[in-house]
Structures are given as structure tokens and as C-alpha cells.
Write a protein that holds these residues in place. Structure first.
Motif, short mmCIF file in Angstrom:
data_model
loop_
_atom_site.label_atom_id
_atom_site.label_comp_id
_atom_site.label_asym_id
_atom_site.label_seq_id
_atom_site.Cartn_x
_atom_site.Cartn_y
_atom_site.Cartn_z
N GLY A 102 25.87 -8.61 -51.92
CA GLY A 102 25.73 -9.76 -52.54
C GLY A 102 26.53 -11.02 -52.03
N ASN A 103 27.18 -10.76 -51.10
CA ASN A 103 28.04 -11.86 -50.43
C ASN A 103 27.26 -12.78 -49.48
N ALA A 104 27.46 -14.11 -49.68
CA ALA A 104 26.58 -14.98 -49.06
C ALA A 104 27.34 -16.04 -47.76
N VAL A 105 28.49 -15.12 -47.56
CA VAL A 105 29.29 -15.81 -46.51
C VAL A 105 28.38 -16.06 -45.48
N PRO A 106 28.64 -17.16 -44.76
CA PRO A 106 27.98 -17.58 -43.24
C PRO A 106 28.22 -16.69 -42.25
N VAL A 107 27.32 -16.09 -41.48
CA VAL A 107 27.55 -15.01 -40.40
C VAL A 107 27.00 -15.75 -39.28
N LEU A 108 27.93 -15.84 -38.04
CA LEU A 108 27.53 -16.36 -36.65
C LEU A 108 27.71 -14.79 -35.79
N MET A 109 26.56 -14.50 -35.34
CA MET A 109 26.63 -13.37 -34.51
C MET A 109 26.70 -13.63 -32.95
N LEU A 110 27.60 -12.87 -32.31
CA LEU A 110 27.87 -12.91 -30.82
C LEU A 110 27.29 -11.78 -30.24
N THR A 111 26.32 -12.02 -29.33
CA THR A 111 25.52 -10.98 -28.91
C THR A 111 25.43 -11.22 -27.11
N ILE A 149 16.11 -11.70 -33.29
CA ILE A 149 15.17 -11.84 -34.66
C ILE A 149 15.69 -10.84 -35.46
N GLN A 150 16.09 -9.42 -35.27
CA GLN A 150 16.68 -8.55 -36.02
C GLN A 150 17.76 -8.96 -36.68
N GLY A 151 18.73 -9.50 -35.97
CA GLY A 151 19.97 -10.13 -36.77
C GLY A 151 19.71 -10.97 -37.90
N LEU A 152 18.87 -12.11 -37.40
CA LEU A 152 18.45 -12.89 -38.33
C LEU A 152 17.94 -12.47 -39.61
N THR A 153 17.09 -11.42 -39.49
CA THR A 153 16.23 -10.77 -40.38
C THR A 153 17.14 -10.08 -41.50
N TYR A 154 18.19 -9.35 -40.76
CA TYR A 154 19.26 -8.69 -41.49
C TYR A 154 20.17 -9.46 -42.51
N ALA A 181 21.99 -12.61 -41.05
CA ALA A 181 22.55 -13.54 -40.03
C ALA A 181 22.32 -15.14 -40.09
N ASP A 182 23.14 -15.82 -39.93
CA ASP A 182 22.70 -17.35 -40.18
C ASP A 182 22.38 -18.00 -38.93
N ASP A 183 23.20 -17.37 -37.74
CA ASP A 183 23.04 -18.03 -36.53
C ASP A 183 23.35 -16.84 -35.65
N TYR A 184 23.12 -17.27 -34.24
CA TYR A 184 23.56 -16.46 -33.30
C TYR A 184 23.86 -17.23 -32.06
N ALA A 195 31.76 -25.66 -32.28
CA ALA A 195 30.39 -26.64 -32.74
C ALA A 195 29.68 -25.97 -33.85
N ARG A 196 29.14 -24.83 -33.58
CA ARG A 196 28.35 -23.98 -34.46
C ARG A 196 29.29 -23.46 -35.75
N VAL A 197 30.42 -23.19 -35.59
CA VAL A 197 31.13 -22.98 -36.71
C VAL A 197 31.20 -24.14 -37.82
N LYS A 198 31.72 -25.36 -37.03
CA LYS A 198 31.80 -26.58 -37.96
C LYS A 198 30.45 -26.92 -38.60
N ALA A 199 29.31 -26.79 -37.88
CA ALA A 199 28.22 -27.07 -38.52
C ALA A 199 27.67 -26.13 -39.43
N MET A 200 27.94 -24.90 -39.47
CA MET A 200 27.66 -23.95 -40.41
C MET A 200 28.55 -24.04 -41.67
N LEU A 201 29.78 -24.53 -41.51
CA LEU A 201 30.98 -24.82 -42.56
C LEU A 201 30.34 -26.11 -43.32
N ARG A 202 29.95 -27.17 -42.60
CA ARG A 202 29.30 -28.46 -43.15
C ARG A 202 28.22 -27.98 -44.15
#
Length: 229
Positions: free
Chosen positions: A71-80, A89-94, A96-99, A111-118
Motif C-alpha cells: 500500500g506504499n505509494a512512494v515514488p520509485v525511479l528504476m535504474l536499469t 514495461i514490466q517495471g512500470l507495470t509492477y 515503478a513511476d519512471d526509469y 532532474a528526474r528526482v526533482k520532477a517526481m518530487l514536484r
């Protein structure tokens, strides 16, 4: 201070990103494998997670699934380092918010971190102007008003701050030190646990039908407190 959980089994990548992110004023929590990532999630409750995909013990896909299932909605940025579209696509389906693909420019990660937090802050701001229903409670933050079963509760400033915090993050367990620092807006001291205990007691007197056997504001023994809606 914004807390970022950085999960990667590559020490060099962790050191590089930690250096750049700390220069931006973020508090970095590191984990080097999947099991340690879950432990750090539960312990530190980060505001954003930077998550490698290929790791020992648990991979990034498994971790993001567990985060969302809890139930945790914390933003997740995957490094792959994986380039296949289906893996991304699998990561986003599971959940993740971005990669971002390796190798990456650390400035792009920032820049990605700042955009997600914003985006998260904008969402929270839009939500704060609306009444929220949590179990039998209605929270009207703009009016600094909380109702229980449509009846306004007569709360002091700290009682309101505490109850609204517990309501907006229902089921999350807070330590006494965390609650003290958030409510009193100062570092926790040796007597902070007693101050929180007294405030919890007063709040239960106003919220619970049977304060000695609380239904909503529960003690998690050895850990802290949570609200069970």
C-alpha cells in the motif's frame, strides 16, 4: 529533509549518486541488495526510491511489487542496464513511476528526482484543500478541523497536528522520536517519548470510546504508534 533510498549493488554507483544528491540537500539512505532495501524502507520511510533492477537476493521488480502490495505509494525511479522494451514495461507495470537506463548522467538522475518530487508535492497540495474521509474521521486541513462521525473534535494545536499526521498516513507506524520532531518541530530529547505519550493519552481521551482499550490510536509495542482506521 527529503529522504532518498538508493538501492544498487554497485558501490561505485552508490557513491557517485550519493555525492551528487547530497550536494542538492537530500538525505541519502543506502542499500546494496533487495533484502536490505525492504529493511531500509520499513525503518526510514523514504520520500523517493532509486532502485536498481539486477541485484542479489531480490531484484528490483520484486521489490517494487512488494512496495506496492504493502500500500506504499512512494515514488520509485528504476535504474536499469537492461535495454529491452518489455523489461522496462514490466517495471512500470509492477508499479515503478519512471526509469533511467545505465550508463546515465548523474545530473539527469537529479532532474528526474526533482520532477517526481514536484509532482508528489503538487498532488499533496491539491489534496490538502479537500476534505478527506479516513474511517469515521473527516479531516479538513484548511479549516484545521477534524470530525468523528460528523461531530467536530475539540482539539488543541498539538492534538490536531498529531491526529492529522496519523490520519494522513494511516497504518504507518511512527516512533515516538519521529512524532516528537514532527509535532514539536525540534530534535528529540531524552524526555521526548514521555511528552508524546502524554499527548497520545490526551488525544485518546477525545477520540476513543474506551481510551484504555483504544480502537483507533494503537500502540505498537517496542516501536511506536499508528492509527488504524
Amino acid at each position: 529533509m527529503t529522504r532518498i533510498l538508493l538501492v544498487d549493488d554497485d558501490k561505485d554507483i552508490r557513491q557517485l549518486l550519493t555525492l551528487y544528491l547530497q550536494n542538492e540537500g537530500y538525505n541519502i539512505i543506502e542499500a546494496e541488495n533487495g533484502e536490505e532495501a525492504i529493511e531500509m524502507m520499513n525503518k526510514h520511510h523514504p520520500d523517493i526510491v532509486l532502485l536498481d533492477v539486477m541485484m542479489p537476493k531480490k531484484d528490483g521488480f520484486t521489490i517494487v511489487q512488494e512496495i506496492r502490495q504493502s500500500g506504499n505509494a512512494v515514488p520509485v525511479l528504476m535504474l536499469t542496464a537492461r535495454q529491452e522494451d518489455m523489461d522496462l514495461i514490466q517495471g512500470l507495470t509492477y508499479g515503478a513511476d519512471d526509469y533511467i537506463k545505465k550508463p546515465f548522467n548523474p545530473l539527469e538522475v537529479i532532474a528526474r528526482v526533482k520532477a517526481m518530487l514536484r509532482r508528489v508535492n503538487q498532488f499533496q497540495l491539491s489534496q490538502s484543500s479537500e476534505a478527506r474521509l479516513i474511517g469515521p474521521f473527516e479531516l479538513r486541513e484548511d479549516e484545521r478541523l477534524i470530525l468523528k462521525e460528523n461531530e467536530p473534535l475539540a482539539l488543541t494545536k498539538r492534538e490536531f497536528d498529531l491526529l492529522s499526521l496519523l490520519l494522513t498516513q494511516a497504518k504507518r507506524v511512527f516512533t515516538a522520536e519521529e512524532l516528537y520532531e514532527k509535532i514539536w518541530q525540534e530534535d528529540a530529547l531524552g524526555s521526548s517519548s514521555n511528552a508524546v505519550m502524554v499527548l497520545i493519552h490526551k488525544l485518546r481521551e477525545k477520540v476513543e470510546e474506551t481510551p484504555k482499550s483504544p480502537r483507533y490510536i494503537q500502540t505498537v509495542w517496542g516501536v511506536g504508534y499508528k492509527l488504524e482506521p
